[in-house]
Design a protein around this motif. Structure first.
Motif, short mmCIF file in Angstrom:
data_model
loop_
_atom_site.label_atom_id
_atom_site.label_comp_id
_atom_site.label_asym_id
_atom_site.label_seq_id
_atom_site.Cartn_x
_atom_site.Cartn_y
_atom_site.Cartn_z
N ARG A 1 1.32 -1.48 -0.14
CA ARG A 1 0.37 -0.10 -0.52
C ARG A 1 0.80 1.23 -0.29
N ASP A 2 0.56 2.45 -0.97
CA ASP A 2 1.49 3.09 -1.27
C ASP A 2 1.46 3.74 0.56
N ASP A 3 0.81 3.75 1.18
CA ASP A 3 0.93 4.43 2.84
C ASP A 3 2.17 3.81 3.59
ZN ZN Z 1 -2.57 4.92 -0.18
#
Ligand code: ZN
Ligand code: PRT
Length: 285
Positions: free
Chosen positions: A51-53
């Protein structure tokens, strides 16, 4: 063998462009069945799909050596990692939006208001910088509906075309941050990882340059040659070849995407004919 570990988005807006960048860099990833991790045959690289986060944290912790993530996420997460390169895709802006009917004249409007966002850190910094006191309501998604359901007076969210704001009766009034995808690296890479990163970066830069430029071929009457060559920027000596037809030459050059149309118009006006524009695959200078 040592491998450069890179974290990219598992699915979402950055996935396709991240994979395309790797492919354009000549890195063929073999997609694993569960797509958590992939390896490559022709470059010492291991790819993690996340996930990008989570990517900034993984890079800070050296679980991944490098990662591709939006500047918006990178600055919001505030993890220890270094920006290596802007990648030219995933462009958007983090903006303040208010109801379309609101009378907005400046940031003072936000004083005492409730602002819904998934970017509390960046919003707080923006408010502090502008000397505004407002209440930040952190929510995890669908920020654009917050004003409509009475949860907030304003929002700060990502915008690209602006149609989501429009459909929700909102208008964009301030830009907090302009963002695009970036390559980030762990702050203390070992010598070998550093060398692999240099190699990867060399390819990324060649791909970026190629994407920003076009190869142009045109026919020019010899008496206009000087004028036409002068219109071609940055090329000290474009290739000029005589055509079979007497009095004409073929001129080859490279034009940057940004001023491309303007120059093409001028070339036509100056007498250039048969203009061909060809994409460049790699550009190593
Ligand atoms: Zn995200
Ligand atoms: O699952 P994961 O956590 O990995 O993904 P995600 O859902 O958090 O992120 P994702 O895939 O939506 O976006 C990844 C990154 O793409 C963002 O962090 C930005 O860096 C970048 N990006 C570029 C965008 C947009 N453009 C964008 N338009 N991220 C989100 N949007 C949203 C926008 O907020 C709006 O709701 O897309 C919607 C459409 O935008 P408009 O303005 O075109 O209507």
């Amino acid at each position: 063998m040592n491998r450069l570990k890179i974290a990219i988005q598992k699915s979402g807006r950055l996935y396709d462009d991240s994979v395309r960048l790797l492919k354009d860099c000549g890195i063929d990833l073999k997609n694993g069945v569960n797509k958590l991790k992939a390896e490559c045959d022709n470059f010492p690289m291991e790819i993690y799909f996340l996930r990008d986060d989570d990517i900034p944290q993984y890079v800070e912790d050296a679980v991944a050596d490098v990662g591709i993530v939006g500047e918006n996420v990178f600055y919001e997460k505030n993890k220890r990692a270094e920006i290596v390169e802007q990648l030219g895709f995933g462009k958007c802006r983090l903006s303040v939006a208010v109801g379309r009917g609101e009378h907005y004249e400046g940031v003072e409007y936000l004083n005492g208001k409730r602002i819904a966002t998934t970017y509390p850190l960046l919003v707080q910094r923006f408010l502090d910088k502008n000397g505004v006191r407002a209440e930040i309501q952190e929510i995890s998604g669908s920020v654009e509906i917050a004003p409509g359901i009475g949860l907030a007076d304003a929002i700060v969210d990502l915008v690209s075309s602006g149609s989501t704001l429009f459909m929700n009766g909102l208008k964009e009034v301030e830009t907090v941050l302009k963002s695009q995808a970036i390559l980030i690296r762990n702050e203390s890479l070992g010598v070998e990882q550093q060398q692999l990163l240099e190699k990867f970066l060399f390819r990324i830069r060649a791909v970026k340059k190629a994407r920003n430029n076009k190869y142009v071929l045109l026919n020019a009457p010899n008496d206009k040659l000087k004028e036409i060559i002068a219109l071609l920027p940055g090329m000290k000596s474009p290739t000029v070849l005589p055509l079979a037809e007497a009095g004409w030459s073929s001129v080859h050059s490279v034009l940057s995407e940004s001023d491309f149309w303007e120059i093409i118009e001028k070339l036509t006006a100056a007498g250039a004919q048969g203009i061909l524009v060809v994409p460049i695959e790699k550009m190593v200078i």
